[in-house]
Every structure is written in structure tokens, then in C-alpha cells.
Design a protein around this motif. Sequence first.
Motif, PDB file in Angstrom:
ATOM      1  N   LEU A   1     -51.517  -3.088-133.412  1.00  0.00           N
ATOM      2  CA  LEU A   1     -52.358  -3.320-134.598  1.00  0.00           C
ATOM      3  C   LEU A   1     -53.469  -2.276-134.691  1.00  0.00           C
ATOM      4  O   LEU A   1     -53.712  -1.717-135.763  1.00  0.00           O
ATOM      5  CB  LEU A   1     -52.950  -4.731-134.563  1.00  0.00           C
ATOM      6  CG  LEU A   1     -51.973  -5.860-134.850  1.00  0.00           C
ATOM      7  CD1 LEU A   1     -52.617  -7.212-134.542  1.00  0.00           C
ATOM      8  CD2 LEU A   1     -51.486  -5.816-136.284  1.00  0.00           C
ATOM      9  N   ARG A   2     -54.154  -2.038-133.581  1.00  0.00           N
ATOM     10  CA  ARG A   2     -55.258  -1.066-133.592  1.00  0.00           C
ATOM     11  C   ARG A   2     -54.760   0.351-133.882  1.00  0.00           C
ATOM     12  O   ARG A   2     -55.414   1.111-134.592  1.00  0.00           O
ATOM     13  CB  ARG A   2     -56.009  -1.083-132.252  1.00  0.00           C
ATOM     14  CG  ARG A   2     -56.881  -2.290-132.052  1.00  0.00           C
ATOM     15  CD  ARG A   2     -57.805  -2.137-130.841  1.00  0.00           C
ATOM     16  NE  ARG A   2     -57.174  -1.547-129.679  1.00  0.00           N
ATOM     17  CZ  ARG A   2     -56.618  -2.226-128.682  1.00  0.00           C
ATOM     18  NH1 ARG A   2     -56.600  -3.537-128.713  1.00  0.00           N
ATOM     19  NH2 ARG A   2     -56.090  -1.594-127.652  1.00  0.00           N
ATOM     20  N   THR A   3     -53.609   0.709-133.335  1.00  0.00           N
ATOM     21  CA  THR A   3     -53.108   2.079-133.447  1.00  0.00           C
ATOM     22  C   THR A   3     -52.489   2.377-134.805  1.00  0.00           C
ATOM     23  O   THR A   3     -52.727   3.442-135.377  1.00  0.00           O
ATOM     24  CB  THR A   3     -52.070   2.352-132.342  1.00  0.00           C
ATOM     25  OG1 THR A   3     -52.668   2.092-131.075  1.00  0.00           O
ATOM     26  CG2 THR A   3     -51.581   3.784-132.391  1.00  0.00           C
TER      27      THR A   3
ATOM     28  N   SER B   1     -52.117  -6.225-129.845  1.00  0.00           N
ATOM     29  CA  SER B   1     -53.429  -5.678-130.197  1.00  0.00           C
ATOM     30  C   SER B   1     -53.391  -4.152-130.232  1.00  0.00           C
ATOM     31  O   SER B   1     -53.975  -3.530-131.127  1.00  0.00           O
ATOM     32  CB  SER B   1     -54.514  -6.180-129.242  1.00  0.00           C
ATOM     33  OG  SER B   1     -54.254  -5.775-127.922  1.00  0.00           O
ATOM     34  N   LEU B   2     -52.701  -3.532-129.285  1.00  0.00           N
ATOM     35  CA  LEU B   2     -52.596  -2.078-129.269  1.00  0.00           C
ATOM     36  C   LEU B   2     -51.853  -1.567-130.499  1.00  0.00           C
ATOM     37  O   LEU B   2     -52.279  -0.600-131.142  1.00  0.00           O
ATOM     38  CB  LEU B   2     -51.891  -1.610-127.996  1.00  0.00           C
ATOM     39  CG  LEU B   2     -51.676  -0.108-127.860  1.00  0.00           C
ATOM     40  CD1 LEU B   2     -53.010   0.632-127.812  1.00  0.00           C
ATOM     41  CD2 LEU B   2     -50.855   0.197-126.627  1.00  0.00           C
TER      42      LEU B   2
ATOM     43  N   CYS C   1     -59.828 -10.410-135.596  1.00  0.00           N
ATOM     44  CA  CYS C   1     -60.730  -9.888-134.567  1.00  0.00           C
ATOM     45  C   CYS C   1     -60.226 -10.262-133.171  1.00  0.00           C
ATOM     46  O   CYS C   1     -60.184  -9.416-132.269  1.00  0.00           O
ATOM     47  CB  CYS C   1     -62.138 -10.419-134.800  1.00  0.00           C
ATOM     48  SG  CYS C   1     -63.353  -9.790-133.628  1.00  0.00           S
TER      49      CYS C   1
ATOM     50  N   LEU D   1     -54.720  -0.498-138.391  1.00  0.00           N
ATOM     51  CA  LEU D   1     -56.147  -0.685-138.636  1.00  0.00           C
ATOM     52  C   LEU D   1     -56.739   0.581-139.245  1.00  0.00           C
ATOM     53  O   LEU D   1     -57.580   1.242-138.662  1.00  0.00           O
ATOM     54  CB  LEU D   1     -56.859  -1.049-137.329  1.00  0.00           C
ATOM     55  CG  LEU D   1     -58.289  -1.557-137.465  1.00  0.00           C
ATOM     56  CD1 LEU D   1     -58.315  -2.855-138.268  1.00  0.00           C
ATOM     57  CD2 LEU D   1     -58.909  -1.779-136.116  1.00  0.00           C
ATOM     58  N   THR D   2     -56.289   0.922-140.437  1.00  0.00           N
ATOM     59  CA  THR D   2     -56.740   2.156-141.066  1.00  0.00           C
ATOM     60  C   THR D   2     -58.049   1.983-141.815  1.00  0.00           C
ATOM     61  O   THR D   2     -58.883   2.869-141.811  1.00  0.00           O
ATOM     62  CB  THR D   2     -55.675   2.697-142.037  1.00  0.00           C
ATOM     63  OG1 THR D   2     -55.379   1.695-142.999  1.00  0.00           O
ATOM     64  CG2 THR D   2     -54.407   3.082-141.293  1.00  0.00           C
TER      65      THR D   2
ATOM     66  N   GLN E   1     -60.905  -4.401-140.299  1.00  0.00           N
ATOM     67  CA  GLN E   1     -60.421  -5.739-140.020  1.00  0.00           C
ATOM     68  C   GLN E   1     -60.263  -6.583-141.274  1.00  0.00           C
ATOM     69  O   GLN E   1     -59.315  -7.368-141.388  1.00  0.00           O
ATOM     70  CB  GLN E   1     -61.370  -6.444-139.053  1.00  0.00           C
ATOM     71  CG  GLN E   1     -61.379  -5.820-137.684  1.00  0.00           C
ATOM     72  CD  GLN E   1     -62.331  -6.526-136.734  1.00  0.00           C
ATOM     73  OE1 GLN E   1     -62.743  -7.657-136.983  1.00  0.00           O
ATOM     74  NE2 GLN E   1     -62.675  -5.872-135.653  1.00  0.00           N
TER      75      GLN E   1
ATOM     76  N   LEU F   1     -57.047  -8.263-132.354  1.00  0.00           N
ATOM     77  CA  LEU F   1     -57.363  -6.872-132.047  1.00  0.00           C
ATOM     78  C   LEU F   1     -57.982  -6.715-130.663  1.00  0.00           C
ATOM     79  O   LEU F   1     -57.750  -5.718-129.981  1.00  0.00           O
ATOM     80  CB  LEU F   1     -58.300  -6.286-133.109  1.00  0.00           C
ATOM     81  CG  LEU F   1     -57.688  -6.098-134.491  1.00  0.00           C
ATOM     82  CD1 LEU F   1     -58.758  -5.754-135.507  1.00  0.00           C
ATOM     83  CD2 LEU F   1     -56.599  -5.047-134.466  1.00  0.00           C
ATOM     84  N   SER F   2     -58.746  -7.708-130.247  1.00  0.00           N
ATOM     85  CA  SER F   2     -59.379  -7.631-128.928  1.00  0.00           C
ATOM     86  C   SER F   2     -58.460  -8.141-127.823  1.00  0.00           C
ATOM     87  O   SER F   2     -58.775  -8.008-126.642  1.00  0.00           O
ATOM     88  CB  SER F   2     -60.690  -8.420-128.919  1.00  0.00           C
ATOM     89  OG  SER F   2     -60.435  -9.800-129.058  1.00  0.00           O
TER      90      SER F   2
END
Length: 84
Positions: free
Chosen positions: A14-16, A11-12, A38, A19-20, A23, A41-42
Motif C-alpha cells: 500500500l505504501r509503495t 502495508s508495504l 492508517c 499511497l500517491t 491516506q 499502512l502502519s
Amino acid sequence: MTKQFPPLTPSLILRTFYLTKGQTELADLTGLSCSTVCRLLSGTTHVTWTTAVKLARGLHTRPETWIELQTEADAAERESHGEA
């Protein structure tokens, strides 16, 4: 004493790094549903081999990378709860 950093989780990562735009774009790139993205990511769902393959194809990475990240995160979670 060396400071212990938490493991890099899927998740970290993907988010960093991925995830430009949002979602929905990540779901479109990978072929995963928006609800699965979702949850990834969480951090409420784990990366399975099928998910790893879809992430790898959509993001031009290796499935093994996602599995390794998940395995390390799972091991850290077990360790933090005193499990072997």
C-alpha cells in the motif's frame, strides 16, 4: 548462504504502490475509514476478508491478493518468533 528478504506485507504494498496522494485519498478510493487506512499502512491491523474486498474494489486488484499477502506476513511473523 542465500539472503532471506522479509515478506511483502499489505502495508508495504500500500505504501509503495498506492499511497500517491495520501491516506485520505486511499480511504476514499476503498471505502475504508481513515483510521483503518492508517492502521493498515502502519501494519498494526491485519487485512480481513472485508478489508481485502474493499481494497480490491478500490484499487482494481483481487481480494485474494491481499489475503495471500497477509497470510505470508503472518507466517513470517510466527516463524521469526519460533512458532510453527
